[in-house]
Design a protein around this motif. Sequence first.
Motif, PDB file in Angstrom:
ATOM      1  N   SER A   1       0.829  -1.207   0.000  1.00  0.00           N
ATOM      2  CA  SER A   1       0.000   0.000   0.000  1.00  0.00           C
ATOM      3  C   SER A   1       0.859   1.251   0.000  1.00  0.00           C
ATOM      4  O   SER A   1       0.590   2.214  -0.736  1.00  0.00           O
ATOM      5  CB  SER A   1      -0.921   0.002   1.225  1.00  0.00           C
TER       6      SER A   1
ATOM      7  N   THR B   1       4.037   1.664  -1.006  1.00  0.00           N
ATOM      8  CA  THR B   1       4.744   1.877  -2.271  1.00  0.00           C
ATOM      9  C   THR B   1       3.779   2.256  -3.396  1.00  0.00           C
ATOM     10  O   THR B   1       4.139   3.034  -4.290  1.00  0.00           O
ATOM     11  CB  THR B   1       5.551   0.628  -2.667  1.00  0.00           C
ATOM     12  N   TYR B   2       2.565   1.720  -3.344  1.00  0.00           N
ATOM     13  CA  TYR B   2       1.566   2.074  -4.359  1.00  0.00           C
ATOM     14  C   TYR B   2       1.181   3.545  -4.237  1.00  0.00           C
ATOM     15  O   TYR B   2       1.078   4.262  -5.245  1.00  0.00           O
ATOM     16  CB  TYR B   2       0.327   1.201  -4.203  1.00  0.00           C
TER      17      TYR B   2
ATOM     18  N   SER C   1       3.934   5.641  -5.617  1.00  0.00           N
ATOM     19  CA  SER C   1       3.908   5.605  -7.086  1.00  0.00           C
ATOM     20  C   SER C   1       2.848   6.553  -7.639  1.00  0.00           C
ATOM     21  O   SER C   1       3.093   7.278  -8.614  1.00  0.00           O
ATOM     22  CB  SER C   1       3.634   4.187  -7.572  1.00  0.00           C
TER      23      SER C   1
END
Length: 223
Positions: free
Chosen positions: A198, A200-201, A204
């Motif tokens: 979550s 790292t998403y 991004s």
Amino acid sequence: MRFDLSILVPHLGFLAKGAVLTVEACALALLGSLITGALVAIARTSALAWLRRAAAIYVDLFRNIPFIVQLFFFYYGLPELGLYLNAFITGVISLSIAGGAFASDVIRSGILAIEPGIIEAAEVSGLARPTILRRIVLPIALRTSIRPLGSVLINLVLTSSILSTITLNELTGSAKIVAADTFRPFEVYAALLIAYASLTYLISLAIGRLHLRLNRDMAEARL
């Protein structure tokens, strides 16, 4: 075995503190990586051969040594020389040095991609070299390198999990303690997987939005 995430409820506060510690360490390490990376990138594009060589050695050294070895050297090795640092500071410095090696390649590519005419125009206008680097070269290089620098940040977040090996109770370290206390490692580490995925998403997404916004601003500036 029954999968039951409710066993984590009593430990959410402790895990949240670990998550905050991870964010703090990564934020400081990102700043350190950008500063280090920018200085090394400038050195690698310098007209001085010895400076380019020294910067290249730094990059090759820290990109080709496992991070855990670097971390152990700073945490367990430096005290032998009389230099004692706590786990948090050691972690931030280690991440900054390692991240700086990767960030320098990204920023260097951004510098090399700048049209020579822009720098020549700045030189003709009488700006000093340090001023050109600070006000023109680095801002352009950083703006055009947002996406790959985002990858460096994500790598810092993922690598920060290794800081648990030097007794720092960041997110992974906290999860290890909870797993030992509850004897339910499956649920604990499943939640840890979700937490990192979550985080790292979200990073991004944020980097993608920032990239689009900066590109739009640059396009409007050209018009």
